[in-house]
Design an enzyme around this catalytic site. Structure first.
Site, mmCIF file in Angstrom:
data_model
loop_
_atom_site.group_PDB
_atom_site.id
_atom_site.type_symbol
_atom_site.label_atom_id
_atom_site.label_comp_id
_atom_site.label_asym_id
_atom_site.label_seq_id
_atom_site.Cartn_x
_atom_site.Cartn_y
_atom_site.Cartn_z
ATOM 1 N N HIS A 123 4.215 -0.839 9.321
ATOM 2 C CA HIS A 123 4.823 -2.066 8.784
ATOM 3 C C HIS A 123 5.993 -1.713 7.883
ATOM 4 O O HIS A 123 6.218 -0.547 7.552
ATOM 5 C CB HIS A 123 3.781 -2.864 7.985
ATOM 6 C CG HIS A 123 3.338 -2.151 6.736
ATOM 7 N ND1 HIS A 123 2.575 -1.003 6.754
ATOM 8 C CD2 HIS A 123 3.591 -2.399 5.428
ATOM 9 C CE1 HIS A 123 2.361 -0.592 5.523
ATOM 10 N NE2 HIS A 123 2.971 -1.407 4.691
ATOM 11 N N ASP A 125 7.305 -3.215 4.082
ATOM 12 C CA ASP A 125 6.576 -3.972 3.067
ATOM 13 C C ASP A 125 7.041 -5.419 2.914
ATOM 14 O O ASP A 125 8.239 -5.692 2.793
ATOM 15 C CB ASP A 125 6.666 -3.259 1.707
ATOM 16 C CG ASP A 125 5.769 -2.032 1.692
ATOM 17 O OD1 ASP A 125 4.695 -2.068 2.326
ATOM 18 O OD2 ASP A 125 6.149 -1.030 1.066
ATOM 19 N N HIS A 278 6.399 2.322 7.737
ATOM 20 C CA HIS A 278 5.456 3.366 7.340
ATOM 21 C C HIS A 278 4.020 2.987 7.663
ATOM 22 O O HIS A 278 3.701 1.812 7.904
ATOM 23 C CB HIS A 278 5.599 3.689 5.846
ATOM 24 C CG HIS A 278 5.313 2.526 4.952
ATOM 25 N ND1 HIS A 278 6.192 1.499 4.744
ATOM 26 C CD2 HIS A 278 4.208 2.212 4.210
ATOM 27 C CE1 HIS A 278 5.672 0.613 3.922
ATOM 28 N NE2 HIS A 278 4.450 1.009 3.579
ATOM 29 N N ARG A 294 1.614 1.491 -7.094
ATOM 30 C CA ARG A 294 2.681 1.064 -6.176
ATOM 31 C C ARG A 294 3.476 -0.067 -6.812
ATOM 32 O O ARG A 294 2.915 -1.047 -7.296
ATOM 33 C CB ARG A 294 2.026 0.587 -4.885
ATOM 34 C CG ARG A 294 2.919 0.034 -3.806
ATOM 35 C CD ARG A 294 1.963 -0.558 -2.772
ATOM 36 N NE ARG A 294 2.577 -0.954 -1.542
ATOM 37 C CZ ARG A 294 3.022 -2.189 -1.296
ATOM 38 N NH1 ARG A 294 2.995 -3.107 -2.240
ATOM 39 N NH2 ARG A 294 3.507 -2.488 -0.112
HETATM 40 C C1 SIN Z 1 1.568 1.052 1.450
HETATM 41 O O1 SIN Z 1 1.718 0.734 2.612
HETATM 42 O O2 SIN Z 1 2.137 0.464 0.565
HETATM 43 C C2 SIN Z 1 0.640 2.176 1.067
HETATM 44 C C3 SIN Z 1 1.063 3.464 1.616
HETATM 45 C C4 SIN Z 1 0.123 4.570 1.234
HETATM 46 O O3 SIN Z 1 -0.895 4.307 0.578
HETATM 47 O O4 SIN Z 1 0.378 5.707 1.597
#
Ligand code: SIN
Length: 303
Positions: A123, A125, A278, A294
């Site tokens: 995806h 974000d 990612h 995050r």
């Molecule tokens: C995310 O998609 O924000 C998390 C990525 C991760 O935990 O590596």
């Protein structure tokens, strides 16, 4: 679509020291660079920030090692890219810091202290919002390991390189197309989805964004579509739209466009959601512990 054309680091500037003195070292993979010589726990001079901003737009993912970063400093760094976004999964916000999402599989008193399955499918974000964040910064506080090897890597795919590798016919085909991004599509195709509340769903009606978006800093085009997040394309019959979304999604994650980040405690990894997609690998299980903070920032309307 053309077969694998090398559009990774070989066709990009090689990095190195810029005028502000930061050292950008390309990963040698399909995206990403490490930045040395920057301490994010201190306020950054404008010229250093400007160089980081350009490097982020160019490489898609930047890695800063050994950053002992408080949540406040992580927020101040991210705020340089624009306003901080509060995540839809606000039940996992760091207490006292609504702008910091706890991403973790750690269980305390019988409950997860964070969002355990964040990013467990490909995806970009928060594309389900009208102004998705330009960047996401993840700070590694605990990293799971087994047999001397760290686990829980994050894979990135360079959607700009994927756009540049499209042939003329495909570029013409997607020109002007807009895809429908649906928040509740997150519940599908994910192994252990977080159950969305009716309020969370009501707060996030469908949005449409260009299938190929233009980067707000570099002006480069990148594919901005993802199977599992996008449910259709405006004005296109569903069957045709779903097939096109799938074909483009598969193309974006081809091995030559990827960078694999192997986490170490203290890493601060920031990625550019206009450029990369990612996925977080779930190759570890509680009681192996993964804890990340995050922050997302700098939203704008994709064009
Ligand atoms: C995310 O998609 O924000 C998390 C990525 C991760 O935990 O590596």
């Amino acid at each position: 679509m053309k077969t694998a054309k090398r559009t990774g680091p070989a066709s990009r500037p090689s990095g190195g020291r810029g005028a502000a003195g930061i050292d950008v070292r390309p990963s040698g993979e399909g995206a990403g660079a490490e930045v040395a010589g920057v301490d994010l726990s201190a306020p950054l001079p404008d010229d250093v920030f400007a160089e980081i901003d350009r490097a982020l737009a160019h490489h898609g993912v930047l890695v800063f090692q050994d950053q002992g970063l408080s949540p406040e400093r992580q927020l101040s760094f991210c705020e340089r890219f624009g306003p901080i976004e509060v995540n839809a999964f606000d039940q996992y916000a760091l207490p006292g810091h609504p702008g910091v999402l706890v991403v973790s599989n750690i269980v305390e008193d019988g409950r997860n202290i964070g969002y355990a399955d964040a990013g467990s499918h490909w995806h970009t974000d928060m594309s389900y919002t009208t102004t998705p964040p330009r960047c996401t910064a993840l700070h590694a506080i605990e990293v799971p390991s087994a047999g001397g090897r760290n686990l829980g890597d994050t894979l990135f795919a360079n959607a700009r390189a994927a756009f540049e590798a499209l042939d003329e016919a495909d570029r013409r085909r997607i020109e002007g197309l807009r895809a429908v991004h649906r928040f509740s599509a997150k519940e599908r195709g994910v192994k252990r989805p977080v159950k969305l509340t009716p309020e969370q769903i009501a707060r996030h009606p469908d949005v449409v964004h260009p299938v190929a978006r233009t980067h707000p800093v570099s002006g480069a085009k990148a594919l901005y579509v993802r199977e599992g997040e996008c449910v259709g394309i405006e004005g296109m019959p569903d069957e045709e739209a779903v097939a096109l979304i799938k074909r483009l999604s598969d193309h974006i994650i081809r091995p030559e466009f990827r960078y694999r980040h192997r986490w170490r405690v203290g890493d601060l990894v920031i990625w550019d959601n206009c450029t990369v997609q990612h996925i977080a690998l779930r190759d570890y299980e509680w009681p192996q512990r993964r804890l990340m903070h995050r922050v997302t920032a700098g939203g704008s309307v994709p064009f």
